[in-house]
Design a protein around this motif. Structure first.
Motif, short mmCIF file in Angstrom:
data_model
loop_
_atom_site.label_atom_id
_atom_site.label_comp_id
_atom_site.label_asym_id
_atom_site.label_seq_id
_atom_site.Cartn_x
_atom_site.Cartn_y
_atom_site.Cartn_z
N CYS A 88 -3.76 -8.07 -12.07
CA CYS A 88 -2.98 -7.28 -13.04
C CYS A 88 -3.35 -5.80 -13.01
CB CYS A 88 -3.16 -7.86 -14.43
SG CYS A 88 -2.36 -9.47 -14.61
N GLY A 89 -4.14 -5.37 -12.03
CA GLY A 89 -4.38 -3.95 -11.83
C GLY A 89 -5.71 -3.41 -12.30
N PHE A 90 -6.52 -4.23 -12.95
CA PHE A 90 -7.83 -3.73 -13.38
C PHE A 90 -8.75 -3.67 -12.16
CE2 PHE A 90 -6.16 -5.10 -17.47
CZ PHE A 90 -6.54 -4.05 -18.28
N ASN A 91 -9.60 -2.65 -12.13
CA ASN A 91 -10.49 -2.45 -10.99
C ASN A 91 -11.87 -3.07 -11.18
OD1 ASN A 91 -8.83 -0.91 -9.24
ND2 ASN A 91 -9.04 0.80 -10.64
N SER A 92 -12.24 -3.34 -12.42
CA SER A 92 -13.57 -3.91 -12.66
C SER A 92 -13.53 -4.84 -13.86
CB SER A 92 -14.61 -2.81 -12.90
OG SER A 92 -14.44 -2.24 -14.19
N GLN A 93 -14.43 -5.80 -13.86
CA GLN A 93 -14.52 -6.75 -14.95
C GLN A 93 -14.93 -6.05 -16.24
OE1 GLN A 93 -17.08 -10.07 -14.20
NE2 GLN A 93 -16.42 -11.15 -16.02
#
Length: 141
Positions: A102-107
């Motif tokens: 969904c486009g998030f780069n990091s947790q």
């Protein structure tokens, strides 16, 4: 759009310049609902604006004025909405896999933004969504 290093999205060819604010807002909405630019992990104001055929400052001002959010808050809001939709499906994917899709780069960025918007963690949301499905239909006599 997946997290790949694809080239920035290109606006449709031959589009006449938007003139009214309503038309410009429609273009911004279409970039989210139809093209789903918010799912691109590398999207930025310039690429988003180019797709809409608008100037970056114009897009930023419209989002601030009508959505009461800064550009990345607007993008992350739509990402969280997509994550929530996918968390309610019977998916075998992990929460992290969904967040990255969904486009998030990091947790950590994802967890922080999700909790800020929803007031609970993504794990809690998924658990509640699975337990609290629609109420059963009343029995017909």
């Amino acid at each position: 759009m997946p997290n790949d290093a694809s080239p920035p999205p290109q606006p449709p060819v031959g589009r006449a310049p938007a003139t009214s604010q309503a038309e410009k807002l429609r273009l911004i909405d279409q970039a989210i609902t139809h093209k789903q630019l918010h799912l691109d992990a590398h999207i930025n104001l310039h690429a988003f604006s180019a797709y809409c055929g608008l100037r970056p400052r114009e897009v930023s001002t419209l989002i601030n004025t009508y959505h009461h959010k800064h550009f990345f808050e607007f993008i992350n809001y739509h990402r969280v909405e997509e994550v929530k939709r996918r968390l309610t499906e019977n998916s075998q994917e992990t929460i992290l896999e969904i967040a990255l899709q969904c486009g998030f780069n990091s947790q950590s960025a994802f967890q922080r933004f999700f909790k800020r918007l929803e007031g609970i963690t993504p794990s809690q949301y998924r658990c509640q969504a699975k337990r609290c499905g629609p109420p059963p239909a009343p029995a017909l006599s």
